[in-house]
Design a protein around this motif. Sequence first.
Motif, PDB file in Angstrom:
ATOM      1  N   GLU A  22      39.126  36.659  53.515  1.00 55.22           N
ATOM      2  CA  GLU A  22      40.227  37.768  54.752  1.00 55.22           C
ATOM      3  C   GLU A  22      40.871  38.846  54.405  1.00 55.22           C
ATOM      4  OE1 GLU A  22      45.292  37.058  55.127  1.00 55.22           O
ATOM      5  OE2 GLU A  22      43.698  36.048  54.060  1.00 55.22           O
ATOM      6  N   ARG A  23      40.659  39.661  53.008  1.00 56.37           N
ATOM      7  CA  ARG A  23      41.068  40.834  52.803  1.00 56.37           C
ATOM      8  C   ARG A  23      39.428  41.889  52.477  1.00 56.37           C
ATOM      9  NH1 ARG A  23      44.747  44.361  51.267  1.00 56.37           N
ATOM     10  NH2 ARG A  23      43.475  45.583  50.031  1.00 56.37           N
ATOM     11  N   ALA A  69      37.820  41.758  55.773  1.00 61.87           N
ATOM     12  CA  ALA A  69      38.384  41.469  57.335  1.00 61.87           C
ATOM     13  C   ALA A  69      38.899  42.427  57.437  1.00 61.87           C
ATOM     14  CB  ALA A  69      38.235  40.385  58.119  1.00 61.87           C
ATOM     15  N   SER A  70      39.991  42.934  56.953  1.00 57.86           N
ATOM     16  CA  SER A  70      41.365  44.143  56.852  1.00 57.86           C
ATOM     17  C   SER A  70      40.750  45.273  56.732  1.00 57.86           C
ATOM     18  CB  SER A  70      42.206  43.452  55.802  1.00 57.86           C
ATOM     19  OG  SER A  70      41.721  44.228  54.684  1.00 57.86           O
ATOM     20  N   LYS A  71      39.560  46.058  56.067  1.00 57.68           N
ATOM     21  CA  LYS A  71      38.667  47.390  56.267  1.00 57.68           C
ATOM     22  C   LYS A  71      37.578  47.085  56.562  1.00 57.68           C
ATOM     23  CE  LYS A  71      42.080  47.677  52.258  1.00 57.68           C
ATOM     24  NZ  LYS A  71      42.423  49.019  52.288  1.00 57.68           N
ATOM     25  N   LEU A  72      37.473  48.952  56.713  1.00 57.24           N
ATOM     26  CA  LEU A  72      35.140  48.758  57.505  1.00 57.24           C
ATOM     27  C   LEU A  72      35.200  48.615  56.571  1.00 57.24           C
ATOM     28  CD1 LEU A  72      37.117  52.413  59.402  1.00 57.24           C
ATOM     29  CD2 LEU A  72      36.525  49.940  60.317  1.00 57.24           C
ATOM     30  N   GLN A  73      33.573  48.049  56.952  1.00 57.32           N
ATOM     31  CA  GLN A  73      32.668  48.116  56.713  1.00 57.32           C
ATOM     32  C   GLN A  73      32.341  49.157  55.088  1.00 57.32           C
ATOM     33  OE1 GLN A  73      30.935  44.989  55.644  1.00 57.32           O
ATOM     34  NE2 GLN A  73      29.950  46.488  54.142  1.00 57.32           N
ATOM     35  N   ASP A  74      32.130  50.362  55.962  1.00 54.17           N
ATOM     36  CA  ASP A  74      32.423  51.858  54.807  1.00 54.17           C
ATOM     37  C   ASP A  74      32.845  51.370  53.786  1.00 54.17           C
ATOM     38  OD1 ASP A  74      30.503  52.207  56.550  1.00 54.17           O
ATOM     39  OD2 ASP A  74      31.675  54.104  58.164  1.00 54.17           O
ATOM     40  N   PHE A  75      34.027  51.039  53.991  1.00 53.99           N
ATOM     41  CA  PHE A  75      35.114  50.619  52.971  1.00 53.99           C
ATOM     42  C   PHE A  75      34.102  50.472  51.229  1.00 53.99           C
ATOM     43  CE2 PHE A  75      38.620  48.860  50.240  1.00 53.99           C
ATOM     44  CZ  PHE A  75      38.966  49.921  49.577  1.00 53.99           C
ATOM     45  N   TRP A  76      33.857  48.760  51.954  1.00 54.34           N
ATOM     46  CA  TRP A  76      32.917  48.236  51.362  1.00 54.34           C
ATOM     47  C   TRP A  76      32.350  48.836  50.868  1.00 54.34           C
ATOM     48  CZ3 TRP A  76      36.700  45.466  49.389  1.00 54.34           C
ATOM     49  CH2 TRP A  76      37.357  45.439  50.046  1.00 54.34           C
ATOM     50  N   ASP A  77      30.715  49.591  51.650  1.00 53.32           N
ATOM     51  CA  ASP A  77      29.776  49.871  50.539  1.00 53.32           C
ATOM     52  C   ASP A  77      30.070  51.268  49.843  1.00 53.32           C
ATOM     53  OD1 ASP A  77      28.771  48.490  53.050  1.00 53.32           O
ATOM     54  OD2 ASP A  77      28.531  50.454  54.676  1.00 53.32           O
ATOM     55  N   TRP A  78      31.826  51.386  50.421  1.00 58.01           N
ATOM     56  CA  TRP A  78      31.643  52.839  49.406  1.00 58.01           C
ATOM     57  C   TRP A  78      32.244  52.086  48.314  1.00 58.01           C
ATOM     58  CZ3 TRP A  78      35.896  54.066  46.229  1.00 58.01           C
ATOM     59  CH2 TRP A  78      35.368  55.180  45.345  1.00 58.01           C
ATOM     60  N   ILE A  79      32.977  50.679  47.670  1.00 55.15           N
ATOM     61  CA  ILE A  79      33.552  49.964  46.593  1.00 55.15           C
ATOM     62  C   ILE A  79      31.728  49.715  45.572  1.00 55.15           C
ATOM     63  CG2 ILE A  79      34.144  48.153  46.459  1.00 55.15           C
ATOM     64  CD1 ILE A  79      36.372  50.239  46.292  1.00 55.15           C
ATOM     65  N   ASN A  80      30.858  49.128  46.726  1.00 50.28           N
ATOM     66  CA  ASN A  80      30.029  48.708  46.080  1.00 50.28           C
ATOM     67  C   ASN A  80      28.950  49.463  45.293  1.00 50.28           C
ATOM     68  OD1 ASN A  80      30.797  46.106  46.779  1.00 50.28           O
ATOM     69  ND2 ASN A  80      29.149  45.968  49.516  1.00 50.28           N
ATOM     70  N   MET A  81      29.354  50.914  46.332  1.00 49.74           N
ATOM     71  CA  MET A  81      28.383  52.182  45.578  1.00 49.74           C
ATOM     72  C   MET A  81      28.577  52.815  43.701  1.00 49.74           C
ATOM     73  SD  MET A  81      27.796  56.196  47.647  1.00 49.74           S
ATOM     74  CE  MET A  81      29.781  56.243  46.653  1.00 49.74           C
ATOM     75  N   ILE A  82      30.815  52.930  44.141  1.00 48.48           N
ATOM     76  CA  ILE A  82      30.887  53.321  42.632  1.00 48.48           C
ATOM     77  C   ILE A  82      30.861  51.975  41.747  1.00 48.48           C
ATOM     78  CG2 ILE A  82      33.573  52.780  43.724  1.00 48.48           C
ATOM     79  CD1 ILE A  82      32.271  56.319  42.162  1.00 48.48           C
ATOM     80  N   ALA A 116      46.231  46.488  44.556  1.00 52.77           N
ATOM     81  CA  ALA A 116      46.696  44.831  45.420  1.00 52.77           C
ATOM     82  C   ALA A 116      46.204  43.785  44.430  1.00 52.77           C
ATOM     83  CB  ALA A 116      45.488  45.779  46.337  1.00 52.77           C
ATOM     84  N   ILE A 117      44.642  43.687  43.970  1.00 51.56           N
ATOM     85  CA  ILE A 117      44.358  42.894  43.304  1.00 51.56           C
ATOM     86  C   ILE A 117      45.877  41.989  42.921  1.00 51.56           C
ATOM     87  CG2 ILE A 117      42.653  40.919  41.700  1.00 51.56           C
ATOM     88  CD1 ILE A 117      40.781  43.160  43.441  1.00 51.56           C
ATOM     89  N   ILE A 118      46.432  42.923  41.765  1.00 53.36           N
ATOM     90  CA  ILE A 118      47.489  42.644  40.333  1.00 53.36           C
ATOM     91  C   ILE A 118      48.597  41.593  41.400  1.00 53.36           C
ATOM     92  CG2 ILE A 118      48.720  43.522  38.611  1.00 53.36           C
ATOM     93  CD1 ILE A 118      46.095  45.083  38.391  1.00 53.36           C
ATOM     94  N   GLN A 119      48.798  42.977  42.124  1.00 54.74           N
ATOM     95  CA  GLN A 119      50.322  42.024  43.342  1.00 54.74           C
ATOM     96  C   GLN A 119      49.469  41.218  44.165  1.00 54.74           C
ATOM     97  OE1 GLN A 119      50.434  45.094  47.232  1.00 54.74           O
ATOM     98  NE2 GLN A 119      52.020  45.852  46.259  1.00 54.74           N
ATOM     99  N   SER A 120      49.097  40.864  44.011  1.00 58.67           N
ATOM    100  CA  SER A 120      48.651  39.535  44.581  1.00 58.67           C
ATOM    101  C   SER A 120      49.028  38.346  43.454  1.00 58.67           C
ATOM    102  CB  SER A 120      47.272  39.022  45.354  1.00 58.67           C
ATOM    103  OG  SER A 120      46.633  38.819  44.653  1.00 58.67           O
ATOM    104  N   VAL A 121      49.510  38.390  42.715  1.00 59.60           N
ATOM    105  CA  VAL A 121      49.331  37.660  41.421  1.00 59.60           C
ATOM    106  C   VAL A 121      50.529  37.396  41.211  1.00 59.60           C
ATOM    107  CG1 VAL A 121      48.607  37.008  38.616  1.00 59.60           C
ATOM    108  CG2 VAL A 121      47.108  38.265  40.308  1.00 59.60           C
ATOM    109  N   PRO A 122      51.180  36.287  41.654  1.00 55.92           N
ATOM    110  CA  PRO A 122      52.272  35.747  41.476  1.00 55.92           C
ATOM    111  C   PRO A 122      52.569  36.432  39.973  1.00 55.92           C
ATOM    112  CG  PRO A 122      51.566  33.846  42.246  1.00 55.92           C
ATOM    113  CD  PRO A 122      50.527  34.478  41.831  1.00 55.92           C
ATOM    114  N   ALA A 123      54.058  36.638  39.720  1.00 58.55           N
ATOM    115  CA  ALA A 123      54.573  36.958  38.243  1.00 58.55           C
ATOM    116  C   ALA A 123      56.334  36.803  38.258  1.00 58.55           C
ATOM    117  CB  ALA A 123      54.406  38.784  38.592  1.00 58.55           C
ATOM    118  N   THR A 124      56.972  36.394  37.446  1.00 53.88           N
ATOM    119  CA  THR A 124      57.895  36.622  37.562  1.00 53.88           C
ATOM    120  C   THR A 124      58.821  37.906  36.350  1.00 53.88           C
ATOM    121  OG1 THR A 124      57.708  34.752  34.733  1.00 53.88           O
ATOM    122  CG2 THR A 124      58.271  33.451  37.171  1.00 53.88           C
ATOM    123  N   THR A 125      59.533  38.340  37.426  1.00 51.42           N
ATOM    124  CA  THR A 125      60.364  39.362  36.508  1.00 51.42           C
ATOM    125  C   THR A 125      61.794  39.252  36.181  1.00 51.42           C
ATOM    126  OG1 THR A 125      60.659  40.630  38.775  1.00 51.42           O
ATOM    127  CG2 THR A 125      58.944  41.145  37.914  1.00 51.42           C
TER     128      THR A 125
END
Length: 153
Positions: free
Chosen positions: A20-21, A23-36, A135-144
């Motif tokens: 799902e994540r 699909a939410s971004k262009l393949q070029d974005f993921w190509d850059w992530i994989n490069m870095i 964004a991953i950290i944001q997705s992890v449920p936390a109590t505050t």
Amino acid sequence: MTRAWAQDCHSAFNAWPSEERKASKLQDFWDWINMIRPFVTGRLALNVRDMAPGADGDTLALDFDGGTMTAASILVRADAEASAVFLLSGDYADWRAMLDGYDVGKMVMYRKLMLEKGDTLMFFTAAFFWTELLAIIQSVPATTSEPAVSTGA
């Protein structure tokens, strides 16, 4: 911040990105992530300046080797910072806003999370990697809870 929450963050990162994540971004974005990604090595420390009492520590320490998260722990800032390549720090209210859904890119761009240790150019070379991590950290449920307020008594 608890040790269990840190482990949940570690598990979430290791499962990233979901289909799902992706699909939410262009393949070029993921190509850059994989490069870095292979160049992301060392500790990123994420600190809460005014952490409420009762937490295991005030800093989420994330250790990377070639873009793979190898460990996640909760430490006091001094212990996490000593071996950190980068340290980002923000107020409790700003962290809470992020965990409640505030845009993670804006957290960095508007200096709600300040780079307090590390080379700025090196950090921003991998900016999209770091914002995905937030964004991953944001997705992890936390109590505050509200930080303790001194009454001066």
